[in-house]
Design an enzyme around this catalytic site. Structure first.
Site, PDB file in Angstrom:
ATOM      1  N   ARG A   1     -38.246 -12.475   9.252  1.00 23.64           N
ATOM      2  CA  ARG A   1     -36.982 -12.297   8.294  1.00 23.64           C
ATOM      3  C   ARG A   1     -36.938 -13.149   7.076  1.00 23.64           C
ATOM      4  NH1 ARG A   1     -33.366 -15.003   5.245  1.00 23.64           N
ATOM      5  NH2 ARG A   1     -33.428 -16.761   6.803  1.00 23.64           N
TER       6      ARG A   1
ATOM      7  N   ASN B   1     -41.124 -20.841   3.572  1.00 23.16           N
ATOM      8  CA  ASN B   1     -41.020 -22.001   4.660  1.00 23.16           C
ATOM      9  C   ASN B   1     -42.170 -22.631   4.663  1.00 23.16           C
ATOM     10  OD1 ASN B   1     -39.003 -19.658   5.447  1.00 23.16           O
ATOM     11  ND2 ASN B   1     -37.948 -21.866   5.725  1.00 23.16           N
TER      12      ASN B   1
ATOM     13  N   CYS C   1     -37.412 -17.120  -2.378  1.00 20.78           N
ATOM     14  CA  CYS C   1     -36.101 -17.093  -2.505  1.00 20.78           C
ATOM     15  C   CYS C   1     -35.676 -16.475  -3.517  1.00 20.78           C
ATOM     16  CB  CYS C   1     -35.252 -18.508  -2.303  1.00 20.78           C
ATOM     17  SG  CYS C   1     -33.545 -18.295  -2.474  1.00 20.78           S
TER      18      CYS C   1
HETATM   19 ZN    ZN Z   1     -35.155 -19.810   3.888  1.00 22.23          ZN
END
Ligand code: ZN
Length: 319
Positions: free
Chosen positions: A17, A251, A242
């Site tokens: 995701r 991440n 992002c």
């Molecule tokens: Zn995130």
């Protein structure tokens, strides 16, 4: 005083995701489903499969429903998806997803500009989602992005974060993730916030979600660990970003965290070799370098070998 860490933690693989939604190259339903099954087989207890949001806004996640229909769900593994509203709960019900996660930004400025309400007011509107999810035996959690800093606010005050936590609790949510999408968190701040919220809200099951934008991701995880936090999101090969944050990184890579835990004697239940194989495949699928120390350098334990005799002599002489 020596720091103490939990003996066992849970890691959620968010690569399918958070990682893939920021990549130009998209995975087909079959490819995604295969990766997700491999991730489960490697031992991850939680996997973030995708999101039920507008396919126009996030085209990479448009096949989330089909992915849920395709995967063989392994007993004991939680397969979760991000939702934004009631429509997301409906999609979860229709495709057999049993865990959804809501999100709100802790940035008051951003929320007011976009949604014309405060973050806590946004959360209050999630009540219908919580009710419908519970009626349908779907687990539901909440996340607070920009909890440690945002590009639109001089400072995210702990009071603001607490108000959002309380709003989540008021609508019946007991599992909350603190997320640093902007990559602005730093270890002493993480420790302070974790300490405060854990004392203040002992019934909440906490998650931490760090992006490694400024290289502090793993240090922030360590700060969370030292405060007794035991649930962390990470991404295979460190993939991600992002869209709102300039220069945002993914991440912290799953393999870097699993490796650190293995070295520290913290149990994750994850097979590091299998995970590294998955991450290698993801990196070569994407065709560009990703932020993973382990993929670059390998495991520390793989380095251990006999010292070549000649070098050993030289080393002694040069002393
Ligand atoms: Zn995130």
């Amino acid at each position: 005083m020596a720091l103490t860490y939990p003996k066992k933690i849970r890691i959620c693989e968010v690569g399918p995701r958070d990682g893939m939604q920021n990549e130009k190259k998209m995975m087909t339903t079959e490819e995604k489903a295969r990766y997700i099954e491999e991730i489960a087989d490697a031992g991850f207890p939680v996997i973030e499969v995708g999101s039920f949001v507008s396919p126009k806004a996030v085209p990479q996640m448009a096949n989330t429903d089909d992915v849920f229909r395709s995967i063989r769900q392994k007993e004991g593994v939680e397969y979760r998806a991000l939702i934004a509203n009631l429509r997301g709960v409906d999609r979860a019900i229709a495709c057999g997803c049993k865990k959804v996660k809501l999100n709100v930004s802790a940035s008051v400025a951003h929320n007011l500009a976009n949604l014309n309400c405060t973050p806590a007011e946004s959360v209050a509107r999630f009540k219908e989602c919580v009710e419908k999810a519970k009626e349908n035996q779907i687990g539901i959690s909440g996340s607070i992005s920009m909890a440690f800093g945002s590009p639109w606010d001089k400072e995210i005050r702990i009071e603001t974060v607490c108000r959002i936590i309380e709003a989540y609790m008021a609508v019946g949510i007991r599992e909350i993730s603190l997320s640093d999408a902007s990559g602005m968190a730093y270890p002493s701040q993480v420790a302070a916030i974790c300490h405060t919220v854990r004392e203040k809200y002992p019934d909440v099951s906490w998650w931490l979600h760090f992006h490694n934008t400024r290289g502090l991701g793993i240090a922030n995880i360590l700060a969370g660990l030292s405060e007794g936090f035991t649930q962390f999101d990470t991404s295979f090969a460190g993939v991600g970003g992002c869209p709102f944050v300039p220069g945002a990184a993914g991440n912290v890579s799953s393999e870097d965290v699993v490796h650190m835990c293995a070295e520290m004697g913290i149990e994750t239940g994850i097979d590091l070799d299998r995970l590294m194989e998955i991450s290698h495949h993801v990196a070569s699928f994407l065709g560009h370098p990703t932020d993973s120390y382990l993929l670059r350098a390998g495991k520390a334990s793989d380095l251990i070998r006999e010292v070549p005799t000649r070098q050993a002599k030289n080393h002694t002489q040069s002393k």
